[in-house]
Design an enzyme around this catalytic site. Structure first.
Site, PDB file in Angstrom:
ATOM      1  N   ARG A 190      22.955  34.572  23.487  1.00 38.33           N
ATOM      2  CA  ARG A 190      22.383  35.221  24.733  1.00 38.33           C
ATOM      3  C   ARG A 190      20.656  35.559  24.452  1.00 38.33           C
ATOM      4  NH1 ARG A 190      27.710  38.739  25.804  1.00 38.33           N
ATOM      5  NH2 ARG A 190      28.794  36.625  26.119  1.00 38.33           N
ATOM      6  N   SER A 224      34.215  41.993  32.295  1.00 36.50           N
ATOM      7  CA  SER A 224      33.585  41.563  33.334  1.00 36.50           C
ATOM      8  C   SER A 224      33.364  39.948  33.442  1.00 36.50           C
ATOM      9  CB  SER A 224      31.865  41.961  33.453  1.00 36.50           C
ATOM     10  OG  SER A 224      31.371  41.670  32.158  1.00 36.50           O
ATOM     11  N   GLU A 233      43.341  42.528  24.801  1.00 37.49           N
ATOM     12  CA  GLU A 233      42.611  41.797  25.947  1.00 37.49           C
ATOM     13  C   GLU A 233      43.070  40.017  26.110  1.00 37.49           C
ATOM     14  OE1 GLU A 233      38.255  41.572  24.878  1.00 37.49           O
ATOM     15  OE2 GLU A 233      37.899  40.325  26.892  1.00 37.49           O
ATOM     16  N   LYS A 270      43.026  45.254  28.527  1.00 35.07           N
ATOM     17  CA  LYS A 270      41.741  44.868  29.237  1.00 35.07           C
ATOM     18  C   LYS A 270      41.906  43.447  29.530  1.00 35.07           C
ATOM     19  CE  LYS A 270      36.927  44.031  27.566  1.00 35.07           C
ATOM     20  NZ  LYS A 270      35.916  44.674  26.775  1.00 35.07           N
TER      21      LYS A 270
HETATM   22  P1  13P Z   1      32.078  40.598  29.577  1.00 36.22           P
HETATM   23  O1  13P Z   1      32.325  41.947  30.400  1.00 36.22           O
HETATM   24  O2  13P Z   1      31.077  39.949  29.264  1.00 36.22           O
HETATM   25  O3  13P Z   1      33.124  39.604  29.766  1.00 36.22           O
HETATM   26  O4  13P Z   1      32.864  40.929  27.941  1.00 36.22           O
HETATM   27  C1  13P Z   1      33.691  41.877  27.761  1.00 36.22           C
HETATM   28  C2  13P Z   1      34.260  41.567  26.514  1.00 36.22           C
HETATM   29  O5  13P Z   1      34.423  42.338  25.488  1.00 36.22           O
HETATM   30  C3  13P Z   1      34.845  40.221  25.800  1.00 36.22           C
HETATM   31  O6  13P Z   1      35.651  40.465  24.882  1.00 36.22           O
END
Ligand code: 13P
Length: 350
Positions: free
Chosen positions: A33, A261, A177, A219
């Protein structure tokens, strides 16, 4: 394990319409990034970026928890104050990413398995000692021709459940997640089917591994059409498909669902979260919150670009996005006002 502490921490993570800030990019991801914006790929630049984030005035008004990375949980502000202390003093719960990344899954071309279970018990004990009270582990599920396979979903779900059980043993709330990726041509419906299957499998494994659902946070991805799907969806269609899927697959004992996100534009992520809360909040058993990285950080990083003179403007942009997402949790996000503010006061300066 103190069960009540886990339950209290999990509840705090989604209380008062706040959400989580993911600032746990691994060094390679952070560097990728930075490279796009011409920011030096150095330890010091990463430290300076994280200092900018954790010293943003008023961050604790919208953010309940911040997810750090192994490098940043050991770092300090320029004046020597550890980041963990800065975060805790701002009323934000420190968290830590503990997986060691997604690797190719043997025998499954195009699919990944997240690693990091070996030695995890000792690492969790150290992070708890350092002040972390929750952890994160991300599994990635790609959608395409013939994938995801049962082998990929099953292996990732089992790893998530084993991680979650170890976290609870160590007194850390697991953020679980499983991310169904946006890349691909698949439809909204296909993303819904895959997400539902993944979540059902994850919760079956969590049950098998004796994870206490009241002491965890889910998540997930939002249910979205693939990035190159010719038929994109409206905000309300995404809200409906996402909530329908979650109602089918996520037990009511889970206190909160905090979306990733996933690369959506920041305003879109806020608008979709807002629509879910406007349309369904009063009927849902769990809080619908956020745990965004890019959708909170990206506009600020584009302003900062590694320059000290841009720090204040970047902090304003970060704080603005955090506040927008808190408003979205209340169903009070106003996309038109957001765009006006972003276009006038918060646009990047050269
Ligand atoms: P993003 O919101 O950029 O998808 O990142 C969330 C995240 O913690 C990915 O593991």
């Amino acid at each position: 394990m103190n069960t009540q502490d886990l339950v209290d921490t999990a509840r705090k993570m989604v209380a008062n319409d706040k959400g989580l800030l993911a600032m746990d990019e691994s060094n390679p991801t952070c560097n990728k990034r930075f490279a796009k914006l011409g920011i030096p790929l150095t330890v010091e630049a990463r430290r300076a970026w994280r200092e900018l984030i954790v010293t943003t005035p008023g961050l604790g008004e919208s953010i309940s928890g911040a997810i750090l990375y192994d490098e940043s949980i050991r770092q300090q502000k320029k004046d020597g104050t550890p980041f963990v202390k800065v975060i805790a003093d701002a009323g934000i719960i420190p968290g830590i990413k503990v997986d060691t990344g997604a690797k190719d899954l043997a025998g499954h071309p195009g699919e990944k398995i997240t690693e990091g279970l070996d030695g995890l018990r000792d690492r969790l004990a150290e992070y708890f000692q350092m002040g972390a009270r929750f952890a994160k582990w991300r599994a990635v599920i790609a959608v395409g021709d013939g994938i995801p396979s049962r082998g990929c979903i099953g292996a990732n779900a089992q790893a998530l459940a084993r991680y979650a059980a170890l976290c609870q043993e160590a007194g850390l709330v697991p953020v679980v997640e499983p991310e169904v990726l946006m890349e691909g041509e698949h439809s909204l419906g296909r993303c819904g089917e895959v997400t539902e299957e993944v979540l059902r499998t994850v919760f079956m494994e969590l049950y098998t591994q004796r994870v206490m659902l009241e002491g965890m946070i889910l998540k997930p991805n939002m249910v979205l059409p693939g990035l190159t799907c010719p038929k994109q969806a409206t905000v309300d269609e995404v809200a409906d498909a996402t909530v329908r899927c979650l109602l089918r697959a996520v037990p009511a004992a889970v206190p909160g669902i905090a979306f990733l996100s996933g690369g959506q534009p920041s305003e879109m992520a806020s608008a979709r979260l807002n629509a879910m809360n406007v349309r369904f909040k009063s009927r849902l058993p769990w809080a619908l919150a956020f745990s965004f990285a890019r959708a909170i950080q990206q506009p600020a990083m584009e302003i900062w670009r590694g320059k000290e003179s841009n720090v204040l403007a970047a902090q304003q942009a970060l704080s603005h996005r955090a506040r927008c997402n808190r408003a979205a949790r209340r169903g009070e996000y106003d996309a038109a006002t957001d765009q006006d503010i972003s276009a006038t006061t918060l646009s990047p300066k050269s």
